[in-house]
Enzyme design. Structure first.
Site, PDB file in Angstrom:
ATOM      1  N   GLY A   1      18.475  25.568   3.524  1.00 55.73           N
ATOM      2  CA  GLY A   1      18.948  25.265   4.967  1.00 55.73           C
ATOM      3  C   GLY A   1      18.241  26.034   5.939  1.00 55.73           C
ATOM      4  O   GLY A   1      17.252  26.752   5.757  1.00 55.73           O
TER       5      GLY A   1
ATOM      6  N   ILE B   1      27.506  34.609   2.937  1.00 53.23           N
ATOM      7  CA  ILE B   1      27.225  34.454   4.569  1.00 53.23           C
ATOM      8  C   ILE B   1      27.735  33.101   5.130  1.00 53.23           C
ATOM      9  O   ILE B   1      28.233  33.191   6.318  1.00 53.23           O
ATOM     10  CB  ILE B   1      25.705  34.197   4.401  1.00 53.23           C
ATOM     11  N   SER B   2      28.319  32.341   4.359  1.00 59.76           N
ATOM     12  CA  SER B   2      29.035  30.857   4.484  1.00 59.76           C
ATOM     13  C   SER B   2      30.242  31.278   5.460  1.00 59.76           C
ATOM     14  O   SER B   2      31.116  32.093   4.723  1.00 59.76           O
ATOM     15  CB  SER B   2      29.268  30.157   3.548  1.00 59.76           C
ATOM     16  N   ASN B   3      30.323  30.648   6.721  1.00 59.72           N
ATOM     17  CA  ASN B   3      31.423  30.999   7.453  1.00 59.72           C
ATOM     18  C   ASN B   3      32.643  29.931   6.942  1.00 59.72           C
ATOM     19  O   ASN B   3      32.427  28.881   6.544  1.00 59.72           O
ATOM     20  CB  ASN B   3      31.018  30.715   8.800  1.00 59.72           C
TER      21      ASN B   3
ATOM     22  N   ASP C   1      26.699  41.084  13.276  1.00 59.99           N
ATOM     23  CA  ASP C   1      27.499  41.636  14.348  1.00 59.99           C
ATOM     24  C   ASP C   1      26.978  42.964  14.708  1.00 59.99           C
ATOM     25  O   ASP C   1      26.938  43.350  15.866  1.00 59.99           O
ATOM     26  CB  ASP C   1      28.767  41.801  14.010  1.00 59.99           C
TER      27      ASP C   1
ATOM     28  N   ARG D   1      28.164  25.743  12.396  1.00 54.13           N
ATOM     29  CA  ARG D   1      28.982  25.481  13.615  1.00 54.13           C
ATOM     30  C   ARG D   1      28.219  24.713  14.521  1.00 54.13           C
ATOM     31  O   ARG D   1      26.983  24.829  14.995  1.00 54.13           O
ATOM     32  CB  ARG D   1      29.525  26.749  14.269  1.00 54.13           C
TER      33      ARG D   1
ATOM     34  N   ARG E   1      23.609  42.290  16.854  1.00 53.87           N
ATOM     35  CA  ARG E   1      23.915  42.018  18.071  1.00 53.87           C
ATOM     36  C   ARG E   1      24.258  43.123  18.737  1.00 53.87           C
ATOM     37  O   ARG E   1      24.047  43.252  20.153  1.00 53.87           O
ATOM     38  CB  ARG E   1      24.892  40.692  18.335  1.00 53.87           C
TER      39      ARG E   1
ATOM     40  N   GLY F   1      18.564  29.750   4.957  1.00 52.59           N
ATOM     41  CA  GLY F   1      18.130  29.861   3.535  1.00 52.59           C
ATOM     42  C   GLY F   1      16.595  30.050   3.398  1.00 52.59           C
ATOM     43  O   GLY F   1      16.080  30.739   2.981  1.00 52.59           O
TER      44      GLY F   1
ATOM     45  N   HIS G   1      34.693  38.851  11.111  1.00 54.45           N
ATOM     46  CA  HIS G   1      33.725  38.383  11.472  1.00 54.45           C
ATOM     47  C   HIS G   1      33.784  36.831  12.265  1.00 54.45           C
ATOM     48  O   HIS G   1      33.155  35.840  11.974  1.00 54.45           O
ATOM     49  CB  HIS G   1      32.541  37.847  10.509  1.00 54.45           C
TER      50      HIS G   1
ATOM     51  N   GLY H   1      21.974  27.745  -1.355  1.00 51.95           N
ATOM     52  CA  GLY H   1      21.886  27.174   0.076  1.00 51.95           C
ATOM     53  C   GLY H   1      20.396  27.562   0.737  1.00 51.95           C
ATOM     54  O   GLY H   1      20.149  27.526   1.942  1.00 51.95           O
TER      55      GLY H   1
HETATM   56  P1  NAI Z   1      22.377  24.500   7.306  1.00 48.95           P
HETATM   57  O1  NAI Z   1      23.060  23.187   7.123  1.00 48.95           O
HETATM   58  O2  NAI Z   1      20.997  24.533   7.966  1.00 48.95           O
HETATM   59  O3  NAI Z   1      21.917  24.920   5.824  1.00 48.95           O
HETATM   60  C1  NAI Z   1      23.176  24.997   4.627  1.00 48.95           C
HETATM   61  C2  NAI Z   1      22.580  24.577   3.326  1.00 48.95           C
HETATM   62  O4  NAI Z   1      23.340  24.649   2.346  1.00 48.95           O
HETATM   63  C3  NAI Z   1      21.722  23.147   3.464  1.00 48.95           C
HETATM   64  O5  NAI Z   1      20.409  23.320   2.878  1.00 48.95           O
HETATM   65  C4  NAI Z   1      22.828  22.601   2.504  1.00 48.95           C
HETATM   66  O6  NAI Z   1      22.253  21.440   1.519  1.00 48.95           O
HETATM   67  C5  NAI Z   1      23.219  23.593   1.600  1.00 48.95           C
HETATM   68  N1  NAI Z   1      24.559  22.988   0.738  1.00 48.95           N
HETATM   69  C6  NAI Z   1      25.554  22.364   1.211  1.00 48.95           C
HETATM   70  N2  NAI Z   1      26.430  22.252   0.214  1.00 48.95           N
HETATM   71  C7  NAI Z   1      25.815  23.203  -0.857  1.00 48.95           C
HETATM   72  C8  NAI Z   1      26.380  23.206  -2.189  1.00 48.95           C
HETATM   73  N3  NAI Z   1      27.335  22.830  -2.794  1.00 48.95           N
HETATM   74  N4  NAI Z   1      25.575  24.231  -2.843  1.00 48.95           N
HETATM   75  C9  NAI Z   1      24.397  24.970  -2.475  1.00 48.95           C
HETATM   76  N5  NAI Z   1      23.923  24.522  -1.021  1.00 48.95           N
HETATM   77  C10 NAI Z   1      24.607  23.740  -0.572  1.00 48.95           C
HETATM   78  O7  NAI Z   1      23.207  25.720   7.875  1.00 48.95           O
HETATM   79  P2  NAI Z   1      22.664  27.065   8.164  1.00 48.95           P
HETATM   80  O8  NAI Z   1      22.481  27.251   9.783  1.00 48.95           O
HETATM   81  O9  NAI Z   1      21.828  27.644   7.172  1.00 48.95           O
HETATM   82  O10 NAI Z   1      24.156  27.911   7.927  1.00 48.95           O
HETATM   83  C11 NAI Z   1      24.705  28.151   6.527  1.00 48.95           C
HETATM   84  C12 NAI Z   1      25.860  28.705   6.595  1.00 48.95           C
HETATM   85  O11 NAI Z   1      26.011  30.327   7.287  1.00 48.95           O
HETATM   86  C13 NAI Z   1      26.996  28.227   7.497  1.00 48.95           C
HETATM   87  O12 NAI Z   1      28.239  28.247   7.104  1.00 48.95           O
HETATM   88  C14 NAI Z   1      27.122  29.025   8.771  1.00 48.95           C
HETATM   89  O13 NAI Z   1      28.266  28.903   9.417  1.00 48.95           O
HETATM   90  C15 NAI Z   1      27.029  30.410   8.198  1.00 48.95           C
HETATM   91  N6  NAI Z   1      26.505  31.427   9.105  1.00 48.95           N
HETATM   92  C16 NAI Z   1      26.970  32.657   8.830  1.00 48.95           C
HETATM   93  C17 NAI Z   1      26.451  33.778   9.803  1.00 48.95           C
HETATM   94  C18 NAI Z   1      27.273  35.148   9.430  1.00 48.95           C
HETATM   95  O14 NAI Z   1      27.048  35.925  10.259  1.00 48.95           O
HETATM   96  N7  NAI Z   1      27.641  35.327   8.498  1.00 48.95           N
HETATM   97  C19 NAI Z   1      25.755  33.717  10.889  1.00 48.95           C
HETATM   98  C20 NAI Z   1      25.250  32.303  11.041  1.00 48.95           C
HETATM   99  C21 NAI Z   1      25.495  31.141  10.292  1.00 48.95           C
END
Ligand code: NAI
Length: 339
Positions: free
Chosen positions: A11, A121-123, A154, A85, A157, A14, A181, A8
């Site tokens: 993103g 990390i994915s939620n 967490d 989200r 923050r 990422g 989380h 990922g």
């Molecule tokens: P984003 O949409 O900007 O990036 C996600 C990336 O994952 C994109 O580049 C997309 O092409 C890629 N992707 C989608 N399907 C994929 C697959 N099958 N294989 C590989 N890559 C794939 O989203 P963002 O903001 O980077 O968030 C990513 C995740 O992290 C979300 O699920 C979000 O909820 C979660 N998150 C977790 C936090 C935590 O504290 N653990 C805090 C903030 C976000």
């Protein structure tokens, strides 16, 4: 030689996460994987003259073997893949989309680098980590000590918000956060790990602070007005958690301790005691929980169970609320794979 794979990588999280890893001298080999846009990110990072070797892989590369190529020989896999989200969505709403993505990526890890440390990390982390565990079990490659939900944001923050309200130095704080989380599953142990600062707050300030930590993600989602959730603070948190492993000193007398969401598997020191304590307190059988853990390159060496026992009355009440929601989240993840 340490190889890190970022799944990922193109993103919002990422990209800055990959940048921080490219700047780290302890990373020798950095493999970037995504379903789109990763050649651009990879080419951009490639121009930075630090020593980490960069490779980038699209899922569709080499007749669909891009994931396997990225994962080949990885020591650490960190996973910010999925959709973030949007306003009005809870982390649980993301479950269906991200659950499928996580199941695919877990299969790739199980078949290509089953010994790697896996950082999710994915939620919604409360449910996606159980998905990884179930897929690994199916493939006979489940190493509970080496599977982590990244909950470090967490703690980040909890430190920042406490520093603001108590007028203290943010970097001087090290608040441990337990539970899960999302929302009310997040329980900052302020009374145990920031007793001095916490003691200066009024009852009202305490409650407002805890609520802000539990729902801190919403502040970012709203401020970004629909453009995504936390990315920069999450990239920092993910990098700092991963860096703990890169910096482990074999000769040090004490192992580093960080909070992370892990399987409470009997093979982990302190897991049985944690489960028994949670059962007695909440009545629930909880199989995954964020706890401060002693970490080595082999994974979780021990859970710091004593911190939990020292929680005050208010925090124990929060753990009861957490347990109720968390059990459902975990079951949802498990059933996603078991059917
Ligand atoms: P984003 O949409 O900007 O990036 C996600 C990336 O994952 C994109 O580049 C997309 O092409 C890629 N992707 C989608 N399907 C994929 C697959 N099958 N294989 C590989 N890559 C794939 O989203 P963002 O903001 O980077 O968030 C990513 C995740 O992290 C979300 O699920 C979000 O909820 C979660 N998150 C977790 C936090 C935590 O504290 N653990 C805090 C903030 C976000």
């Amino acid at each position: 030689m340490t190889k890190v794979a970022v799944l990922g990588a193109a993103g919002g999280i990422g990209q800055p996460l990959s940048l921080l890893l490219k700047l780290d001298d302890n990373v020798d080999d950095l493999a970037l994987f995504d379903v789109v846009n990763v050649p651009g990110v990879g080419a951009d990072l490639f121009h930075i003259n630090t020593d980490a070797k960069i490779s980038y892989h699209l899922k569709s590369d080499d007749n669909g073997t891009g994931l396997q190529n990225a994962l080949q020989g990885a020591d650490i896999v960190i996973i910010p893949a999925g959709v973030p989200r949007k306003p009005g969505m809870t982390r649980d709403d993301l479950f269906k989309i991200n659950g499928g993505i996580c199941a695919d990526l877990a299969t790739g890890i199980a078949t290509t680098c089953p010994e790697a440390l896996v950082m999710v990390i994915s939620n919604p982390v409360n449910s996606t980590v159980p998905i990884f565990a179930e897929v690994f079990k199916k493939h006979g490659s489940y190493h509970p000590k080496r599977l982590f939900g990244v909950t470090w944001l967490d703690s980040v923050r909890a430190n920042s918000f406490m520093a603001q309200v108590s007028n203290s130095i943010p970097s001087s704080l090290d608040v441990k956060v337990v539970g899960g989380h999302s929302g009310d599953t997040i329980v900052p142990l302020y009374s145990v790990t920031a007793a001095q600062e916490y003691g200066r707050l009024s009852e009202e300030q305490e409650s407002a602070l805890i609520h802000r930590v539990q729902f801190g993600g919403d502040e970012v989602v709203q401020a970004k007005q629909g453009a995504g959730s936390a990315t920069l603070s999450m990239a920092y948190a993910g990098y700092r958690f991963l860096r703990t492993f890169l910096e482990i000193d074999d000769d040090a007398e004490e192992l580093p301790v960080e909070s992370c969401y892990i399987p409470l598997d009997d093979s982990i020191k302190g897991a049985k005691e944690t489960k028994a304590y949670l059962k007695e307190l909440t009545g629930e059988d909880i199989e995954f929980f964020a706890m401060p853990c002693e970490l080595s390159f082999d994974g979780v060496e021990a859970i710091q169970f004593d911190l939990l026992k020292n929680a005050n009355e208010k925090e124990r009440e929060l753990i009861k609320v957490c347990a109720n929601t968390l059990t459902g989240n975990i079951n949802k993840g498990v059933s996603f794979i078991k059917g």
